[in-house]
Design a protein around this motif. Structure first.
Motif, mmCIF file in Angstrom:
data_model
loop_
_atom_site.group_PDB
_atom_site.id
_atom_site.type_symbol
_atom_site.label_atom_id
_atom_site.label_comp_id
_atom_site.label_asym_id
_atom_site.label_seq_id
_atom_site.Cartn_x
_atom_site.Cartn_y
_atom_site.Cartn_z
ATOM 1 N N SER A 275 -21.100 -15.501 13.557
ATOM 2 C CA SER A 275 -22.525 -14.923 12.520
ATOM 3 C C SER A 275 -21.705 -13.562 11.660
ATOM 4 N N GLU A 276 -21.216 -12.937 12.175
ATOM 5 C CA GLU A 276 -20.579 -11.571 11.932
ATOM 6 C C GLU A 276 -19.529 -11.880 10.957
ATOM 7 N N ASN A 277 -18.606 -11.840 11.860
ATOM 8 C CA ASN A 277 -17.390 -12.771 10.411
ATOM 9 C C ASN A 277 -17.945 -13.555 9.524
ATOM 10 N N ALA A 278 -18.365 -14.788 10.283
ATOM 11 C CA ALA A 278 -18.660 -15.526 9.001
ATOM 12 C C ALA A 278 -19.548 -14.915 7.109
ATOM 13 N N LEU A 279 -20.432 -13.899 8.294
ATOM 14 C CA LEU A 279 -20.718 -12.679 6.460
ATOM 15 C C LEU A 279 -19.928 -12.100 5.532
ATOM 16 N N ALA A 280 -18.782 -12.050 6.745
ATOM 17 C CA ALA A 280 -17.994 -10.563 6.625
ATOM 18 C C ALA A 280 -16.770 -12.045 5.499
ATOM 19 N N VAL A 281 -16.600 -13.076 6.016
ATOM 20 C CA VAL A 281 -15.962 -13.851 4.640
ATOM 21 C C VAL A 281 -16.579 -14.451 4.127
ATOM 22 N N GLY A 282 -17.715 -14.823 3.719
ATOM 23 C CA GLY A 282 -19.266 -15.450 2.879
ATOM 24 C C GLY A 282 -18.709 -14.052 1.170
ATOM 25 N N ARG A 283 -18.989 -12.527 2.008
ATOM 26 C CA ARG A 283 -19.402 -11.610 1.381
ATOM 27 C C ARG A 283 -17.708 -12.126 -0.231
ATOM 28 N N PHE A 284 -16.290 -12.102 0.567
ATOM 29 C CA PHE A 284 -15.402 -11.919 0.070
ATOM 30 C C PHE A 284 -15.419 -13.545 -0.953
ATOM 31 N N LEU A 285 -15.928 -14.355 0.069
ATOM 32 C CA LEU A 285 -15.271 -15.583 -1.189
ATOM 33 C C LEU A 285 -17.109 -15.802 -2.484
ATOM 34 N N ALA A 287 -17.133 -13.717 -4.041
ATOM 35 C CA ALA A 287 -17.257 -13.030 -5.297
ATOM 36 C C ALA A 287 -15.766 -13.478 -6.024
ATOM 37 N N ARG A 288 -16.277 -14.893 -5.024
ATOM 38 C CA ARG A 288 -15.097 -15.660 -5.994
ATOM 39 C C ARG A 288 -14.852 -16.993 -6.151
ATOM 40 N N VAL A 289 -15.293 -17.812 -5.738
ATOM 41 C CA VAL A 289 -15.617 -19.361 -6.217
ATOM 42 C C VAL A 289 -17.095 -19.376 -6.564
ATOM 43 N N PRO A 290 -17.173 -20.237 -7.333
ATOM 44 C CA PRO A 290 -18.601 -20.824 -8.591
ATOM 45 C C PRO A 290 -19.617 -20.712 -7.613
ATOM 46 N N ARG A 291 -19.719 -20.960 -6.214
ATOM 47 C CA ARG A 291 -21.417 -21.431 -5.616
ATOM 48 C C ARG A 291 -20.857 -21.106 -4.255
ATOM 49 N N ILE A 292 -22.032 -20.735 -3.645
ATOM 50 C CA ILE A 292 -21.984 -20.502 -2.099
ATOM 51 C C ILE A 292 -22.583 -20.961 -1.229
ATOM 52 N N LEU A 293 -22.689 -21.165 -0.559
ATOM 53 C CA LEU A 293 -23.787 -21.257 0.482
ATOM 54 C C LEU A 293 -24.147 -20.937 1.879
ATOM 55 N N HIS A 294 -24.603 -19.399 1.907
ATOM 56 C CA HIS A 294 -24.583 -18.836 2.896
ATOM 57 C C HIS A 294 -25.763 -18.248 3.138
ATOM 58 N N ASP A 391 -6.014 -15.225 4.325
ATOM 59 C CA ASP A 391 -5.045 -16.541 3.890
ATOM 60 C C ASP A 391 -6.186 -17.212 2.837
ATOM 61 N N LEU A 392 -7.601 -17.257 3.025
ATOM 62 C CA LEU A 392 -8.458 -17.241 1.623
ATOM 63 C C LEU A 392 -7.982 -17.168 0.243
ATOM 64 N N ASP A 393 -7.595 -15.904 0.442
ATOM 65 C CA ASP A 393 -7.068 -15.235 -0.436
ATOM 66 C C ASP A 393 -5.854 -15.857 -1.241
ATOM 67 N N ARG A 394 -4.930 -16.004 -0.239
ATOM 68 C CA ARG A 394 -3.487 -16.475 -0.722
ATOM 69 C C ARG A 394 -4.343 -18.177 -1.516
ATOM 70 N N ALA A 395 -4.742 -18.586 -0.885
ATOM 71 C CA ALA A 395 -4.387 -20.595 -1.121
ATOM 72 C C ALA A 395 -5.970 -20.395 -2.665
ATOM 73 N N ARG A 397 -5.508 -18.344 -4.787
ATOM 74 C CA ARG A 397 -4.954 -17.715 -5.901
ATOM 75 C C ARG A 397 -3.867 -18.966 -6.375
ATOM 76 N N GLN A 398 -3.027 -19.315 -5.391
ATOM 77 C CA GLN A 398 -2.222 -20.313 -5.056
ATOM 78 C C GLN A 398 -3.017 -21.612 -6.160
ATOM 79 N N VAL A 399 -4.436 -22.049 -5.991
ATOM 80 C CA VAL A 399 -5.345 -23.346 -6.995
ATOM 81 C C VAL A 399 -5.915 -22.220 -8.038
ATOM 82 N N GLY A 400 -5.770 -21.218 -8.360
ATOM 83 C CA GLY A 400 -6.374 -20.649 -9.286
ATOM 84 C C GLY A 400 -7.576 -20.427 -9.859
ATOM 85 N N LEU A 401 -7.954 -19.638 -8.242
ATOM 86 C CA LEU A 401 -9.178 -18.917 -7.925
ATOM 87 C C LEU A 401 -9.085 -17.288 -7.602
#
Length: 401
Positions: A275-285, A287-294, A391-395, A397-401
């Protein structure tokens, strides 16, 4: 078999969940083993023919056949019931065996079910395809709205069936409100609690009658075995569910039961760290993806409800990118996170529901429940969250996000 004192509910009722997850339901043989014993046997012997007759007649306690009882399986059932705060539990071979059994055991031709429209693909298949084959009427509703359940009730409605959080859209159902409607109308509420487990959410405390699980997920937690479970009153388990499972045979193996018992010992530790890890990853995403469901993020429309019902929101959430092409490209660009349709694992896994878990659901149903072509579901594991973010940041960037 000699029973450990943990079997005495007068003792276990004072134990907290983390203790129950390690010691609840423990039974020891005459050898005094510390780890639960694994009983790999299909049948049992009797001292006298009269004993066999008495057991089958229900006049004598004891095992008769492992389709009905097994010491290892029984320990798991007692442990899950204690964690759930339920009177009884019955385990099954898979999560979908549990979902199927909990519905078919109490429904017949002419009955009606109201189900949440956002659900795991196979659960939607049960509602949309299997139940109608037996003359059971079904209605799917937006489970986020308790009034939708109220409005869908008919004189022949027997069951409310829903997930919270829902797979994969993370819809949250107001347990107290929906289960209250069911109680007032004499309807049985069945809650799929697989995402949260009793470590994070106990639906019966909010009025649910029955909870059902894919124990394959967080309860095992390491992607090793398949298992399912149903919890309810002793009367429901013994007199409604058991006659169905006794004669249809969705039996959990002793080996799989033993593995899940071991998984439960670390459930509280794992699910809270995830749960803690998912919150950290969720906060990162976010700011980067059109929509997050967390549900753990304030941006989720039901964030406050989730926090009121759950002690933490677990390691699973979803987010959206532009379309299927971008979703698949992102998955293919990952190096650490695995592409997999499973969840609950200690490893981080990501999938594209529209082409995997919900592939068998019609396009119309997917659109109704919010499973878009750009939706991705992420199971955050026990890795260092910064490695997952990298890992997500690099991926991305690779797809233009």
């Amino acid at each position: 078999m000699k029973r450990h004192s943990g079997q005495d509910r007068s003792i276990t009722q004072h134990w907290r969940p983390a203790t129950l997850a390690v010691r609840g339901g423990t039974a020891r043989s005459e050898y005094g083993e510390t780890s639960e014993a694994m009983f790999l046997t299909s049948g049992y012997c009797y001292d006298r023919a009269e004993d066999a007759a008495a057991r089958f007649a229900g006049e004598q306690t004891g095992m008769t056949y492992s389709r009905l009882q097994n010491p290892t399986v029984e320990m798991l059932e007692q442990r899950i019931a204690l964690l759930e705060g339920a009177e009884a539990c019955r385990t099954m071979a898979t999560g979908m065996a549990a979902m199927t059994a909990v519905l078919l055991c109490q429904l017949q031709q002419g009955d009606h079910v109201v189900a949440g429209r956002a659900a795991f693909g196979s659960c939607r298949w049960l509602v949309d395809t299997l139940l109608p084959k037996f003359g059971i009427q079904t209605t799917t509703v937006d489970a986020r709205d308790p009034q939708a359940f109220e409005d869908a009730v008919r004189p022949n409605t027997k069951v409310f069936f829903f997930e919270t959080p829902a797979n994969p859209t993370m819809d949250i159902v107001d347990l107290r409100a929906v289960c209250g409607i069911a109680r007032e109308r004499g309807i049985t509420s069945v809650v799929d609690n697989a995402f949260a487990t009793p470590a994070l959410q106990r639906p019966m405390e909010f009025g649910a009658d029955v909870t059902a699980y894919s124990a394959t997920k967080m309860m095992d937690g390491q992607g090793r075995v398949l298992a399912g479970a149903v919890c309810g009153t002793q009367d429901f388990i013994d007199n409604t569910l058991l006659p169905f499972t006794r004669n249809t045979g969705p039996t959990l193996s002793a080996f799989n039961a033993w593995v899940v018992l071991k998984g439960l010992e670390t459930l509280d530790l794992r699910i809270r760290r995830q749960s803690e890890n998912a919150l950290a990853v969720g906060r990162f995403l976010a700011a980067r993806v059109p929509r997050i469901l967390h549900p753990g993020l304030p941006s989720h429309p039901q964030h406050e409800l989730a926090m009121a019902q759950m002690s933490a929101v677990g390691g699973i959430f979803a987010f959206e990118v532009a379309d299927r092409a971008q979703a698949h490209a992102l998955l293919n660009a990952l190096e650490l996170i695995d592409i997999s349709n499973n969840i609950g694992d200690s490893r981080s896994l990501m999938t594209h529901p529209a082409s995997t878990t919900h592939y068998g659901v019609s396009a119309e149903a997917r659109a109704e429940m919010g499973v878009t072509e750009g939706l991705l579901r992420l199971n955050v594991g026990l890795e260092d969250p910064q490695d997952l973010i990298d890992d997500l940041d690099r991926a991305l960037r690779q797809v233009g996000l």
